[in-house]
Design a protein around this motif. Structure first.
Motif, PDB file in Angstrom:
ATOM      1  N   ASP A 176       0.822  -1.208   0.000  1.00 11.27           N
ATOM      2  CA  ASP A 176       0.000   0.000   0.000  1.00 11.27           C
ATOM      3  C   ASP A 176       0.858   1.262   0.000  1.00 11.27           C
ATOM      4  OD1 ASP A 176      -2.285  -1.497  -0.047  1.00 11.27           O
ATOM      5  OD2 ASP A 176      -2.645  -1.367   2.123  1.00 11.27           O
ATOM      6  N   MET A 177       1.941   1.249   0.782  1.00  6.84           N
ATOM      7  CA  MET A 177       2.845   2.415   0.816  1.00  6.84           C
ATOM      8  C   MET A 177       3.510   2.621  -0.538  1.00  6.84           C
ATOM      9  SD  MET A 177       4.636   2.570   4.580  1.00  6.84           S
ATOM     10  CE  MET A 177       5.695   1.193   4.257  1.00  6.84           C
ATOM     11  N   ASP A 178       3.956   1.543  -1.154  1.00  4.69           N
ATOM     12  CA  ASP A 178       4.584   1.655  -2.473  1.00  4.69           C
ATOM     13  C   ASP A 178       3.592   2.178  -3.507  1.00  4.69           C
ATOM     14  OD1 ASP A 178       6.950   0.738  -1.441  1.00  4.69           O
ATOM     15  OD2 ASP A 178       6.700  -1.327  -2.180  1.00  4.69           O
ATOM     16  N   ARG A 179       2.359   1.703  -3.437  1.00  3.01           N
ATOM     17  CA  ARG A 179       1.328   2.144  -4.369  1.00  3.01           C
ATOM     18  C   ARG A 179       1.027   3.639  -4.174  1.00  3.01           C
ATOM     19  NH1 ARG A 179      -3.000  -1.317  -3.194  1.00  3.01           N
ATOM     20  NH2 ARG A 179      -1.877  -2.928  -4.338  1.00  3.01           N
ATOM     21  N   ASN A 235       3.952  10.364  -7.131  1.00  2.00           N
ATOM     22  CA  ASN A 235       5.024  10.805  -8.046  1.00  2.00           C
ATOM     23  C   ASN A 235       4.528  11.023  -9.468  1.00  2.00           C
ATOM     24  OD1 ASN A 235       6.973  10.867  -6.097  1.00  2.00           O
ATOM     25  ND2 ASN A 235       7.727   8.798  -6.531  1.00  2.00           N
ATOM     26  N   ARG A 236       3.281  10.760  -9.739  1.00  2.00           N
ATOM     27  CA  ARG A 236       2.756  10.931 -11.105  1.00  2.00           C
ATOM     28  C   ARG A 236       2.504  12.342 -11.415  1.00  2.00           C
ATOM     29  NH1 ARG A 236      -1.272   5.950 -12.448  1.00  2.00           N
ATOM     30  NH2 ARG A 236       0.338   4.404 -12.473  1.00  2.00           N
TER      31      ARG A 236
END
Length: 155
Positions: free
Chosen positions: A145-148, A154-155
């Motif tokens: 979830d943190m990575d997602r 960052n998009r």
């Protein structure tokens, strides 16, 4: 001339990492008979419920399923027979010492081809309790979830 695909993983025991904390791994050869190697090269191997046992100072892998070779006729083998692992005496004595500790066992992790020979990667692991398994899954899900969230920000 095309190079052969070396170190090709033929079978993996994904459940082993779920059920055990793997502390040490050892690569072992395996004694095969008849048409077993042909079935292994076709990736007709299953390590799901297999385990390693030490008997008479020899390592044996049990419950490893190698499907009978389709063109093997009467020379086929028993799919679930116990097969001897090729290890040095020192490695076997270390495995015996590791399994004497409470809660430790030897499990096969993966089978692969290396320089034309079938090899089995075995691991010494301590069994997980149910609450340990749930805790690991919660941590993995939180990290995902943190990575997602980081990727979307960052998009």
């Amino acid at each position: 001339m095309a190079k052969k695909n070396e170190d090709r993983i033929l079978a993996q025991n994904k459940k082993a990492n779920h059920d055990y904390y793997i502390e040490e791994t050892i690569e072992a050869g395996i004694v095969l008979q008849g048409t077993e190697i042909k079935s292994i090269r076709n990736a007709k191997v299953q390590l799901k419920d297999s385990f390693v046992r030490i008997r008479n100072n020899e390592a044996w892998i049990s419950n490893m399923h190698i499907s009978p070779y389709e063109q093997g006729n009467r020379f086929n083998h028993d799919p679930l027979r116990a097969r001897k692992l090729l290890l040095h005496k020192k490695q076997i004595s270390e495995l015996i010492g590791d399994t004497k500790r409470d809660g430790y066992s030897i499990v096969p992790l993966k089978m692969y081809m290396k320089n034309g020979f079938a090899k089995v990667l075995i691991g010494v692991g301590k069994g997980k309790k149910d609450y340990d398994k749930r805790d690991v899954l919660k941590k993995k899900e939180a990290k995902r979830d943190m990575d997602r969230a980081f990727k979307e920000s960052n998009r």
